[in-house]
Design an enzyme around this catalytic site. Sequence first.
Site, PDB file in Angstrom:
ATOM      1  CE1 TYR A  46      -4.006  -1.944   0.120  1.00 27.19           C
ATOM      2  CE2 TYR A  46      -2.488  -3.461   1.183  1.00 27.19           C
ATOM      3  CZ  TYR A  46      -3.680  -3.220   0.545  1.00 27.19           C
ATOM      4  OH  TYR A  46      -4.545  -4.245   0.304  1.00 27.19           O
ATOM      5  CG  ASP A  63      -4.820 -11.032  -3.656  1.00 25.36           C
ATOM      6  OD1 ASP A  63      -4.890 -10.685  -4.860  1.00 25.36           O
ATOM      7  OD2 ASP A  63      -5.000 -10.246  -2.707  1.00 25.36           O
ATOM      8  CD  GLU A  68      -7.183 -11.267   0.722  1.00 26.89           C
ATOM      9  OE1 GLU A  68      -6.314 -11.311   1.604  1.00 26.89           O
ATOM     10  OE2 GLU A  68      -7.973 -10.318   0.568  1.00 26.89           O
ATOM     11  N   GLY A  92      -9.100  -2.650  -6.066  1.00 26.55           N
ATOM     12  CA  GLY A  92      -8.792  -1.252  -6.378  1.00 26.55           C
ATOM     13  C   GLY A  92      -8.909  -0.966  -7.864  1.00 26.55           C
TER      14      GLY A  92
END
Lengths: 467, 317
Positions: B224, B265, B278, B284
């Site tokens: 991030y 992922d 997951e 995004g």
Amino acid sequence: MSPPPDPPARSTRRDLERYAGLFSARTRVMTSSATRDLMAMSDRPEVISFAGGLPDTSSFPPETFASMTARIADESCARALQYGPTEGLAETKGCIVDVMAAERMTVDPDDVLVTTGGQQVLDLVTKTLIDPGDTIVAEGPSYPGALNAFQAYQANVVQIDMDSDGMRVDLLEETLDRLGRDGKPPKFVYTVPSFQNPGGVTMSLPRRRRLVEVARERELLVLEDNPYGLLRYEGDRLPTLYSLDGGVYVMYLGTFSKIFSPGLRLGWVVAPPPVLERINLGKQQADLCTSTLSQILVHAYFEHHDWREYVGALTELYRARRDTMLDALAEHFPPQAEWTRPGGGLFIWATLPDFIDTSDLLAAALRVDVAFVPGEGAFLDGRGRSSMRLNFSGADEDQIREGIRRIGEVIKEQVALYGTLTGEAAQAPPRHDAVADAATAGESQDEGARVVELPRRAERERRARRS
Amino acid sequence: VSRVAVLAGGSSFERQVSLRSGARVEDALERLGHDVIAIDAGRDLIRRLREERPDVAFVAMHGRDGEDGTVQELLEILGLPYTGSGVPACVRAMDKVLTKHLLIEHGVPTPEFFAFNQTAFRELGAADALPAIEQRLAFPIVVKPSSQGSALGIKFARTAADVPGALVAAFSYDAKVLLERFVDGRDLAVSVLDGPDGPVALPVVEAVPTGGQEGDFYDFQARYEIGRTDFICPAELPDGATQRAQELALRTYELLGCYGFARVDLMLDGAGDLHVLEANPIPGLTETSLLPQSAEEAGIGFDQLVSRILDSAFSRP
């Protein structure tokens, strides 16, 4: 005439990412993190926030503001709307001389440069003195805004532990020796000696004297950041480093933000003439001059109103809020928590058992609509993860009681859960961290130590007696 | 041309990313000639949707409320077509524990795990089972909140002493947490996009943390932080791994019942085995986000991507 074309839609909300390839190496250190996204959540109106550093401007009388602006419109409209000299207006420097005199400092107006807030001083001093890789010594924890400014110039920042008497000057000397041996002597030492942000502790007189001696012996510059000196709620005034040193090695940062208004963006720096000359050049590049309107406004205020009386009123207001927060902490925080007892300023620094990460705690606190600043931002070396900064000036007393109660509940839940997980009855000894130690060690009789005594036990007993 | 309400923001911890996703989507929709209404999803959400009377809602929210089925439920009640997965898929995908059970039931590999809520520890003495769990999973163990969408609250426990603190942190975000076997390997993401011929897996993206990482563990936070992770697309993988990753992503997408688009992922371990971690029903949508990067690689520009996602809202089966 046809209407002008529509501006590009929502350009302010456009992604940062689109331009990422163009950014300078300098800005790479300016990361945005998930924690920062958490902090952004504290802006919601329903959140009781102890996260800011906001003075209470609602206590400033609007009629005073109106009379000041009317007077400016009447008497100095054209000048207020014009550029001014880079170093600042003479009459504003006069106000600065007054403010410094209130803390028993004598200053030559020629040694003063008026800046766009105190934050610009941090930027300009760093810009003037630091090449990439140069060392700056600061306190640990330190004001995150200063750390950001230092990082923006790619400085190597070394943080010195504090205790109840402020920066450990003995550790500073050891560090200076080590840095000297490594060929990385610092360019300057950054300190907030009075009511430190975020630590809430104050440097004792012996340490102040010793720091000034060390600076002289080693020909080392010190940047004294003193935004809160006049917001003292108890104890005797201590001389500033600047007054002890006479302005030879100590540069002084002052601001009108906490005694009048942060919205004006007015601060100043006092520095030895050769340094000030360079800072002046940097200021020219940055913004030519500080807002003339703000400078004239501050002068109008000082000339026709009693600024000391307003500071006195703020002091009363904040003292009550500090006391409320200290009482609430004693009532609602678990026995494993420690916190500083600031004799002034705006902040309390609380340290929790080291199994609590305050960034994660913030997520839980935000769910019950209360916010604080996690301690990790006050260190560049990964420390501070179990600490938090609590501001007591920006919320009223009811909000303070309720907000601290909610944080206390969340902490107690985590302490209990940890106890369940480890099979212990949650009696882990408190983490021994610099400032937490400070708080416990506060019984020493050194001058200044009384400024930060640990209130918890005493407060609890007092409370117990009361109820 | 449609009147499109772009829902972004909200009060999840991923609000900031969501605002950026939303802004990007709004730009694209305007370029496509649609009539765009930007809505920061708050208390007035329903009122604004009723006032503005859009034809369709583009949900660009991440995390709680926007990605967990809550907003979708409200849009169902309003009878408003919307983009992305429906309520059941969102509910399943946002809950890592439900997702993993579903995967295991259908033979899709996912790291071994144990999940608990706080009452298990408070009232059923689950702490006494920790040594057995630790022995079974072996250190390091990944501890994460079940429903948090971002990296927040994810911790690595390297020793038994780290486990209680990691659990306390994870419980800050959710009442349910999981302890998961750590898969040492390469961090992959496969986006899935619905089209006229059903869902297709897009090229695989690999996330590579850039320099200065401490220890052997991938720093989740790096994902991030701008400049701390490089994304390689298409990922250069050993023979067959790309196709296998895409198959697993599609399988996961279908098992969860996702619709429109999603991102799955995975980890590729040293032995060449893939593990699904997951699925994100609303990944995004900023320009550097993985789904748009991956679509670009497949020859689908951002505007086209947004257009396809929007179209799918009207043809939900």
